[in-house]
Design an enzyme around this catalytic site. Structure first.
Site: not given
Ligand code: A3P
Length: 292
Positions: A45, A48, A100, A130, A225
Site C-alpha cells: 500500500k 507499488t 514486498h 489504505s 489508472m
C-alpha cells in the site's frame, strides 16, 4: 490457486497463502537476479502499482499500449508469488520485478547482482489506512477487526508482510550495500509526478523527451489508472476481491489518515514512530501541504 484462508509463515513473517507458498518464498530468496533487472521494492500500500505503471511508461517512452493491454502482475510480477517463475522464464527482458520482501530476506540474493532497485516508501499513517481498507476488499487477507485493532497489529508488525518499520529501515539503511538504489516516496510522486518520472528515467538511463514525459504522466495519473483494468484489479474475480466492498484505486491522497484516525490514535502512532525511527533520518510528508 485459492487457499484464501491459508497463512504461510516464513522467517517469522506471515504471508497470504493465496499467493504464497513455502516454495515460492524460497524461490524468491534464492533468486538469481540479472544485472539488467529492475526491482520495485515496497511495503504493501505504499505505491507499488503506481511505480509499476511509471516504469512501464518510462520504458515505453510514454506509449500506453503495454500498460493498457497487460495486467501489472504479468509485466512486473511479485517475485515471491507462486506464478512468478512462469512469468519470468517467459520474459524476453529487460525484466521488471516487484517484491514486498524485507531487506533481510532478499539481500543475500540481490547483493550478488547489479540489478537496479527502486524503493518506494509512503508515510505509515496513510499506509495503515489504505491497508485497513484493502483488508475489507481482499478475501485472501485475514479479518482485520476494527481500525483500532488493526492499527495495533500494524504497529506491532504482526500483520501480513511484517513490520512497516523493519521494512522501511531495513531497505533504506542498507541502500549503500546495493549497487544501484533509488529511493522515492509516494508523497513526492503525488506532489510532482513529472519530477518523479524524470528521476526514474534518469535512474534507468532511459531519457524521455518532454512530450514523452507528458504522455507518460497522463497515463499514470490517479484518474487514468483508476479506469485502467490492467492496474485497477477489476480483473480479479469477485470471490478473491470483493469489489462491492471498495476499490483498489481508492483515494490516492496524501493525508487521508486524518479522515479516520482519532486524535488518540494519531498520538499513539507519533509516539511509536519517534521511538522506532529514532535511528533513521527519513522524513515523511504527513499531509497535503495545501491543508497545513
Ligand atoms: P489509497 O488506498 O490510499 O487510495 P499499492 O499499489 O502499494 O497496493 O498501493 C495502493 C495505494 O496507492 C492506494 O492508496 C492507491 O489508490 C494508490 N495509488 C495507486 N496509483 C496511484 C496514483 N496514480 N496516484 C495516487 N495514488 C495511487
Amino acid at each position: 490457486m485459492s487457499r484464501l484462508d491459508v497463512t504461510e509463515t516464513f522467517h517469522s513473517i506471515t504471508f497470504p497463502g493465496h499467493l504464497h507458498t513455502q516454495d515460492s518464498l524460497n524461490y524468491a530468496t534464492n533468486f538469481k537476479f540479472q544485472d539488467t533487472d529492475t526491482v520495485i521494492v515496497t511495503y504493501p500500500k505504499s505505491g507499488t502499482t503506481w511505480m509499476q505503471e511509471i516504469l512501464s511508461l518510462v520504458l515505453s517512452k510514454g506509449d500506453p499500449t503495454i500498460a493498457q493491454t497487460q495486467p501489472n502482475w504479468a509485466r512486473a510480477p511479485w517475485l515471491e508469488q507462486y506464478y512468478s517463475p512462469d512469468v519470468l522464464n517467459a520474459s524476453k527482458g529487460p525484466r521488471i520485478i516487484t517484491t514486498h520482501l524485507p531487506y533481510r530476506l532478499l539481500a543475500p540474493a540481490l547483493k550478488q547482482s547489479k540489478a537496479k532497485v527502486i524503493y518506494v516508501a509512503r508515510n505509515l499513517k496513510d499506509v495503515s489506512v489504505s491497508y485497513y481498507h484493502f483488508h475489507n476488499v481482499a478475501k485472501f487477507l485475514p479479518d482485520q477487526g476494527t481500525f483500532s485493532e488493526f492499527l495495533n497489529a500494524f504497529l506491532e508488525g504482526s500483520v501480513h508482510y511484517g513490520s512497516w518499520f523493519d521494512h522501511v529501515k531495513g531497505w533504506t539503511s542498507h541502500s549503500k550495500d546495493i549497487q544501484n538504489f533509488l529511493y522515492v516516496t509516494y508523497e513526492e510522486m503525488w506532489q510532482d509526478l513529472h519530477g518523479a518520472l524524470q528521476k526514474v528515467s534518469r535512474f534507468l538511463q532511459c531519457p524521455l523527451t518532454e512530450d514523452e514525459l507528458i504522455r507518460a504522466q497522463k497515463h499514470c495519473s490517479f484518474n487514468s489508472m483508476k479506469e485502467n483494468a490492467m492496474v485497477n484489479y477489476t480483473l480479479i474475480p469477485q470471490e478473491i476481491m470483493d469489489h462491492s466492498k471498495g476499490k483498489f484505486m481508492r483515494k490516492g491522497k496524501v493525508g487521508d489518515w486524518k479522515n479516520i484516525f482519532t486524535e488518540e490514535q494519531s498520538f499513539l502512532v507519533d509516539d511509536v514512530y519517534s521511538s522506532q525511527m529514532a535511528d533513521s533520518s527519513l522524513k515523511f510528508l504527513w499531509e497535503c501541504p495545501a491543508e497545513i
